[in-house]
Design a protein around this motif. Structure first.
Motif, PDB file in Angstrom:
ATOM      1  N   PRO A  95      25.100 -60.709 -32.829  1.00  0.00           N
ATOM      2  CA  PRO A  95      25.314 -60.021 -34.666  1.00  0.00           C
ATOM      3  C   PRO A  95      26.235 -61.393 -35.726  1.00  0.00           C
ATOM      4  O   PRO A  95      25.587 -61.005 -36.657  1.00  0.00           O
ATOM      5  N   ASN A  96      26.732 -61.218 -34.975  1.00  0.00           N
ATOM      6  CA  ASN A  96      28.219 -61.935 -35.065  1.00  0.00           C
ATOM      7  C   ASN A  96      27.171 -63.902 -35.878  1.00  0.00           C
ATOM      8  O   ASN A  96      27.486 -64.158 -36.983  1.00  0.00           O
ATOM      9  N   LYS A  97      26.325 -64.714 -34.877  1.00  0.00           N
ATOM     10  CA  LYS A  97      24.971 -65.256 -35.687  1.00  0.00           C
ATOM     11  C   LYS A  97      23.935 -64.701 -36.659  1.00  0.00           C
ATOM     12  O   LYS A  97      23.509 -65.547 -37.396  1.00  0.00           O
ATOM     13  N   TYR A  98      22.950 -64.260 -35.875  1.00  0.00           N
ATOM     14  CA  TYR A  98      21.971 -63.320 -36.514  1.00  0.00           C
ATOM     15  C   TYR A  98      22.080 -61.854 -36.952  1.00  0.00           C
ATOM     16  O   TYR A  98      20.903 -61.877 -37.421  1.00  0.00           O
ATOM     17  N   GLY A  99      23.128 -61.001 -37.313  1.00  0.00           N
ATOM     18  CA  GLY A  99      23.102 -60.084 -37.927  1.00  0.00           C
ATOM     19  C   GLY A  99      23.205 -60.256 -39.257  1.00  0.00           C
ATOM     20  O   GLY A  99      23.493 -61.321 -40.356  1.00  0.00           O
ATOM     21  N   GLU A 100      23.240 -59.495 -40.339  1.00  0.00           N
ATOM     22  CA  GLU A 100      23.289 -59.222 -41.627  1.00  0.00           C
ATOM     23  C   GLU A 100      24.215 -60.359 -42.059  1.00  0.00           C
ATOM     24  O   GLU A 100      24.284 -61.416 -43.604  1.00  0.00           O
ATOM     25  N   LYS A 101      25.578 -60.179 -41.950  1.00  0.00           N
ATOM     26  CA  LYS A 101      26.478 -60.607 -42.120  1.00  0.00           C
ATOM     27  C   LYS A 101      26.873 -62.834 -41.522  1.00  0.00           C
ATOM     28  O   LYS A 101      27.891 -63.156 -41.451  1.00  0.00           O
ATOM     29  N   GLY A 102      25.465 -62.592 -40.389  1.00  0.00           N
ATOM     30  CA  GLY A 102      25.792 -64.024 -39.365  1.00  0.00           C
ATOM     31  C   GLY A 102      25.716 -65.071 -40.314  1.00  0.00           C
ATOM     32  O   GLY A 102      25.241 -65.283 -41.553  1.00  0.00           O
ATOM     33  N   THR A 103      26.286 -65.813 -38.962  1.00  0.00           N
ATOM     34  CA  THR A 103      27.039 -66.990 -39.192  1.00  0.00           C
ATOM     35  C   THR A 103      25.824 -68.633 -39.888  1.00  0.00           C
ATOM     36  O   THR A 103      25.771 -69.063 -40.291  1.00  0.00           O
ATOM     37  N   SER A 104      24.191 -68.030 -39.090  1.00  0.00           N
ATOM     38  CA  SER A 104      23.191 -68.691 -39.128  1.00  0.00           C
ATOM     39  C   SER A 104      22.502 -68.401 -40.173  1.00  0.00           C
ATOM     40  O   SER A 104      21.884 -67.621 -40.598  1.00  0.00           O
ATOM     41  N   ALA A 105      21.577 -69.999 -40.444  1.00  0.00           N
ATOM     42  CA  ALA A 105      20.442 -69.689 -41.222  1.00  0.00           C
ATOM     43  C   ALA A 105      20.146 -69.405 -41.346  1.00  0.00           C
ATOM     44  O   ALA A 105      19.369 -68.998 -42.392  1.00  0.00           O
ATOM     45  N   ASP A 106      19.674 -68.304 -40.422  1.00  0.00           N
ATOM     46  CA  ASP A 106      18.274 -68.017 -39.889  1.00  0.00           C
ATOM     47  C   ASP A 106      18.817 -66.539 -39.947  1.00  0.00           C
ATOM     48  O   ASP A 106      17.876 -65.689 -39.487  1.00  0.00           O
ATOM     49  N   HIS A 107      19.722 -65.679 -39.957  1.00  0.00           N
ATOM     50  CA  HIS A 107      20.036 -64.720 -39.939  1.00  0.00           C
ATOM     51  C   HIS A 107      19.725 -63.457 -40.137  1.00  0.00           C
ATOM     52  O   HIS A 107      18.575 -63.805 -41.633  1.00  0.00           O
ATOM     53  N   ILE A 108      19.376 -62.504 -40.150  1.00  0.00           N
ATOM     54  CA  ILE A 108      18.705 -61.037 -41.070  1.00  0.00           C
ATOM     55  C   ILE A 108      19.669 -60.745 -42.425  1.00  0.00           C
ATOM     56  O   ILE A 108      20.437 -60.732 -42.065  1.00  0.00           O
ATOM     57  N   THR A 109      18.190 -60.889 -43.033  1.00  0.00           N
ATOM     58  CA  THR A 109      19.012 -60.152 -44.011  1.00  0.00           C
ATOM     59  C   THR A 109      18.873 -59.098 -45.006  1.00  0.00           C
ATOM     60  O   THR A 109      18.227 -58.497 -44.097  1.00  0.00           O
ATOM     61  N   THR A 110      19.079 -58.504 -45.957  1.00  0.00           N
ATOM     62  CA  THR A 110      19.319 -57.360 -46.114  1.00  0.00           C
ATOM     63  C   THR A 110      18.182 -56.022 -46.193  1.00  0.00           C
ATOM     64  O   THR A 110      17.866 -55.565 -46.157  1.00  0.00           O
ATOM     65  N   ALA A 111      17.060 -57.323 -47.397  1.00  0.00           N
ATOM     66  CA  ALA A 111      15.663 -56.892 -47.503  1.00  0.00           C
ATOM     67  C   ALA A 111      15.281 -56.999 -45.812  1.00  0.00           C
ATOM     68  O   ALA A 111      14.591 -56.232 -45.409  1.00  0.00           O
ATOM     69  N   GLY A 112      15.307 -58.423 -45.147  1.00  0.00           N
ATOM     70  CA  GLY A 112      15.173 -58.451 -43.984  1.00  0.00           C
ATOM     71  C   GLY A 112      14.758 -56.554 -42.956  1.00  0.00           C
ATOM     72  O   GLY A 112      14.141 -56.553 -42.621  1.00  0.00           O
ATOM     73  N   LEU A 113      16.239 -56.108 -42.751  1.00  0.00           N
ATOM     74  CA  LEU A 113      16.912 -54.938 -42.045  1.00  0.00           C
ATOM     75  C   LEU A 113      15.911 -54.044 -42.717  1.00  0.00           C
ATOM     76  O   LEU A 113      15.593 -52.771 -41.966  1.00  0.00           O
ATOM     77  N   LYS A 114      15.918 -54.464 -43.903  1.00  0.00           N
ATOM     78  CA  LYS A 114      14.392 -52.442 -44.628  1.00  0.00           C
ATOM     79  C   LYS A 114      13.041 -52.514 -43.386  1.00  0.00           C
ATOM     80  O   LYS A 114      12.569 -51.726 -43.805  1.00  0.00           O
ATOM     81  N   ASN A 115      12.388 -53.824 -43.871  1.00  0.00           N
ATOM     82  CA  ASN A 115      11.558 -54.474 -43.389  1.00  0.00           C
ATOM     83  C   ASN A 115      11.077 -54.190 -42.198  1.00  0.00           C
ATOM     84  O   ASN A 115      10.160 -53.616 -41.741  1.00  0.00           O
ATOM     85  N   ALA A 116      12.542 -54.231 -41.310  1.00  0.00           N
ATOM     86  CA  ALA A 116      11.585 -54.156 -39.970  1.00  0.00           C
ATOM     87  C   ALA A 116      12.389 -53.002 -39.212  1.00  0.00           C
ATOM     88  O   ALA A 116      12.010 -51.681 -38.403  1.00  0.00           O
ATOM     89  N   ASP A 117      12.744 -51.627 -40.530  1.00  0.00           N
ATOM     90  CA  ASP A 117      13.638 -50.793 -39.787  1.00  0.00           C
ATOM     91  C   ASP A 117      12.110 -49.862 -40.189  1.00  0.00           C
ATOM     92  O   ASP A 117      11.783 -48.522 -40.616  1.00  0.00           O
ATOM     93  N   VAL A 118      10.967 -50.002 -38.680  1.00  0.00           N
ATOM     94  CA  VAL A 118       9.642 -49.365 -38.804  1.00  0.00           C
ATOM     95  C   VAL A 118       9.921 -47.946 -38.325  1.00  0.00           C
ATOM     96  O   VAL A 118       8.584 -47.693 -37.434  1.00  0.00           O
ATOM     97  N   ASP A 119      10.933 -47.498 -37.476  1.00  0.00           N
ATOM     98  CA  ASP A 119      10.911 -47.198 -36.034  1.00  0.00           C
ATOM     99  C   ASP A 119      11.679 -45.161 -36.297  1.00  0.00           C
ATOM    100  O   ASP A 119      12.330 -46.069 -36.376  1.00  0.00           O
ATOM    101  N   LEU A 120      11.460 -44.550 -36.562  1.00  0.00           N
ATOM    102  CA  LEU A 120      11.754 -43.801 -37.297  1.00  0.00           C
ATOM    103  C   LEU A 120      12.163 -42.881 -36.308  1.00  0.00           C
ATOM    104  O   LEU A 120      13.118 -42.046 -36.462  1.00  0.00           O
ATOM    105  N   SER A 121      11.981 -43.217 -35.292  1.00  0.00           N
ATOM    106  CA  SER A 121      12.723 -42.098 -34.026  1.00  0.00           C
ATOM    107  C   SER A 121      13.796 -42.668 -33.648  1.00  0.00           C
ATOM    108  O   SER A 121      15.311 -41.441 -33.151  1.00  0.00           O
ATOM    109  N   SER A 122      14.949 -43.824 -34.154  1.00  0.00           N
ATOM    110  CA  SER A 122      16.194 -44.687 -34.375  1.00  0.00           C
ATOM    111  C   SER A 122      16.810 -44.243 -35.433  1.00  0.00           C
ATOM    112  O   SER A 122      15.884 -44.929 -36.168  1.00  0.00           O
ATOM    113  N   GLN A 123      17.635 -44.551 -35.688  1.00  0.00           N
ATOM    114  CA  GLN A 123      18.266 -45.129 -36.608  1.00  0.00           C
ATOM    115  C   GLN A 123      19.036 -46.279 -37.129  1.00  0.00           C
ATOM    116  O   GLN A 123      19.388 -46.645 -36.229  1.00  0.00           O
TER     117      GLN A 123
END
Length: 628
Positions: free
Chosen positions: A576-604
């Motif tokens: 997560p330090n590199k690829y999390g929402e606040k990660g240092t990599s230019a390719d880290h997951i974004t806020t919008a990416g988190l919304k798009n990726a959360d497709v399984d309702l069985s886990s929060q």
């Protein structure tokens, strides 16, 4: 610059004695020192120091034994004549020319870079000179020029001298280059041939350039310890002194300079004709350790005001008897009520705080001797606005005030001295300054700038409520890549403008990897237009965005759902330090990416179950990723 090892046939005797000593053709031919078993890692002759060795170098410096002046060549000489003089310098003379400038500004350099050991500072700049010009190799002295093919002062990388000081260090260079006006303690020479090619002035301006980046590291980047000099060296090479997450950004330049500095310092080659070079092998490798910067020490760099040393002013009464002298000393007290100065910087039209302005100020001191002196320092509004300032070192000061000298160059704002409002609060010993900045009608755009417009895809109007990021990716000669991330806050600036400084050791670079940082807007690669003016090399990007609409499964927000989305989800979970929402990599997951990726309702929230569900979708086991 690299040297090639040339080895002739060795006799059996030479092999047995493990020595290789070439014949010296004349006084200027380097002696190459190597053993048959070890790689060649230094060259040149050992010789006696030029300075009086009884001097206390730590306190006094080496004393300028070659009598260098403020310049080494006649001010009216031609460039060819100046370069001919520089060309004849020995490695030893090149070293002492550097020491002259270091000694002359020792208090300033030592304070800004956090190094109280003068010989370590000598060694550091020998390391820099070795990285940039190999200290002339005993062949060309300080006569070394690069990036001049485009013409006189055209390329910002056009550089000369032992330290390879670029044209951007000088006053009156191309006004499109970013000015380096934040080192008021050192004179800034104008950009003329007579100044650019003089070896002493070149050293002076190279050291000043390092201190230019040190001020940014301390005041703007909030760095501490050895990271100030490490990133100042990075800035000297690349133009950016921001902290890099990739160690490769330091390995071949700043860290290599530290290694070579230790060679000169530890092996006793500060004062002779011996030199080393970048990537030298053999015993040089013992200095290329992961903790090499421990050698630099832990003195904290500081922007404390630098003043000339002066004996404290005192009043003295003396009573003399036959055998005894009694002396009474009284120190003049400081002002009883010390004022604090509260500096607020705002947009003149809106009154909103401007949080990226930097100012040079002077504390104008009056001493009990009647002497008046200005202590120069800076402040910026990046971490706080308003900023509270108080003067230091008020011993023997009878009066003082604060003067705003200038504002550092700003792409979007100008400063007018008439727009400073001062209000005194005598009861609380507070003086409140409100500095009102005027926004430019158009951003001040320099050659080579990148301009980013963010517009509504439907209307074409500028967006003023979205946060985005972009990355400048540099590919270096050795193949490694380094990203510098830029935040684009459209509520603050739209268009966003910056000037990339491309390192000399780069092979190629690109600007892009645009992302929505706050998830308010969506766009794809096809929504980004780019135009490049081949004359000014100004790149203009237009990003056409739409209000965020979920594309379920699209973790990397590229408009499609594929295996790369699964990979990013797993990377963000594992690192997560590199690829999390606040990660240092230019390719880290974004806020919008988190919304798009959360497709399984069985886990929060985001889990590996989301990646599994996307995989099932790609395998056609399910027909939709809509979590509802």
């Amino acid at each position: 610059m690299k040297l090639k090892r040339i080895c002739g046939l060795l006799t059996a005797f030479a092999i047995c004695t493990a020595a290789c000593v070439p014949t010296i053709a004349d006084d200027r031919t380097p002696v190459f020192n190597a053993s048959a078993a070890d790689a060649w890692y230094f060259a040149g002759e050992t010789c006696d120091p030029l300075h009086d060795t009884s001097r206390d170098v730590q306190k006094e410096g080496v004393g300028n034994p070659l009598n260098f002046g403020e310049r080494n060549t006649p001010a009216d000489a031609s460039a060819a004549e100046i370069r001919a003089i520089n060309h004849k310098m020995t490695v030893q003379e090149v070293k002492y020319a550097l020491y002259k400038e270091i000694d002359e500004h020792w208090d300033l350099i030592s304070t800004r870079l956090g190094q109280p050991d003068r010989e370590k500072m000598y060694a550091l700049f020998l390391g820099l000179g070795s990285r940039e010009s190999t200290l002339g190799e005993g062949k060309i002295g300080s006569d070394h020029e690069t990036a001049y093919e485009d013409g006189w002062g055209v390329n910002s990388a056009h550089a000369y001298g032992t330290l390879q000081t670029a044209v951007t260090a000088f006053k009156d260079c191309d006004p499109k280059f970013m000015p380096e006006d934040n080192v008021p303690e050192m004179y800034q020479y104008s950009f003329t041939e007579q100044n650019f090619y003089d070896c002493i002035i070149s050293n002076h301006m190279g050291i000043r350039k390092i201190l230019h980046f040190a001020e940014i590291c301390i005041n703007q980047e909030k760095m501490h310890g050895y990271q100030v000099i490490r990133n100042s060296l990075k800035g000297f090479n690349t133009g950016w002194c921001t902290m890099a997450t990739d160690s490769g950004a330091y390995e071949t330049y700043a860290d290599e300079i530290c290694s070579m500095a230790q060679f000169y310092y530890n092996e006793g080659h500060l004062y002779d004709n011996v030199f080393t070079w970048t990537s030298a092998q053999g015993q040089m490798d013992k200095y290329r350790t992961a903790d090499r910067w421990d050698w630099w020490g832990d003195t904290e760099p500081s922007m404390a005001p630098i003043v000339e040393k002066q004996e404290p002013a005192t009043t003295t009464s003396t009573t003399t008897t036959i055998n005894t002298t009694t002396t009474t000393t009284t120190t003049v007290p400081t002002p009883s009520a010390q004022n604090k100065y509260v500096m607020k910087v705002v947009d003149k039209e809106t009154g909103e705080p401007v949080d990226d302005a930097s100012f040079m100020i002077a504390w104008n001191m009056t001493y009990n001797t009647g002497e008046k002196r200005a202590n120069i320092t800076t402040f910026n509004t990046e971490s706080e606005n308003p900023v509270t300032l108080t003067p230091s070192n008020l011993v023997n000061v009878t009066d003082y005030d604060l003067e705003i000298r200038s504002m550092s160059h700003h792409i979007y704002y100008t400063y007018n001295a008439d727009d400073v409002v001062v209000e005194k609060d005598a009861a609380n010993h507070t003086i409140n300054y409100t500095i009102k900045l005027t926004k430019r009608a158009e951003p001040q755009i320099s050659t080579g700038s990148c301009i980013v417009y963010v517009v509504d895809k439907a209307t074409g109007k500028l967006i003023n409520n979205g946060d985005f990021t972009a990355a400048l990716t540099v590919v270096f000669d050795d193949g490694h890549e380094s990203d510098t991330i830029y935040e684009i806050k459209t509520s603050k600036y739209n268009p966003f403008v910056f000037v990339p400084a491309i390192p000399k050791s780069s092979k190629s670079y690109s600007f892009g990897k645009f992302r929505s940082a706050d998830g308010k807007y969506s766009f794809t690669e096809e929504d980004i237009d780019c135009a490049v003016d081949t004359e000014t090399m100004i790149s203009t990007y237009t990003i056409k965005v739409s209000p965020y609409q979920a594309v379920y499964g699209d973790a990397n927000c590229d408009g499609t759902v594929d295996m790369s989305d699964i990979v990013l989800i797993m990377q963000s979970l594992a690192n997560p330090n590199k690829y999390g929402e606040k990660g240092t990599s230019a390719d880290h997951i974004t806020t919008a990416g988190l919304k798009n990726a959360d497709v399984d309702l069985s886990s929060q929230g985001l889990t590996s179950n989301d990646a599994l569900r996307i995989q099932e979708y790609l395998l056609h086991k399910i027909t939709s990723l809509d979590p509802k």
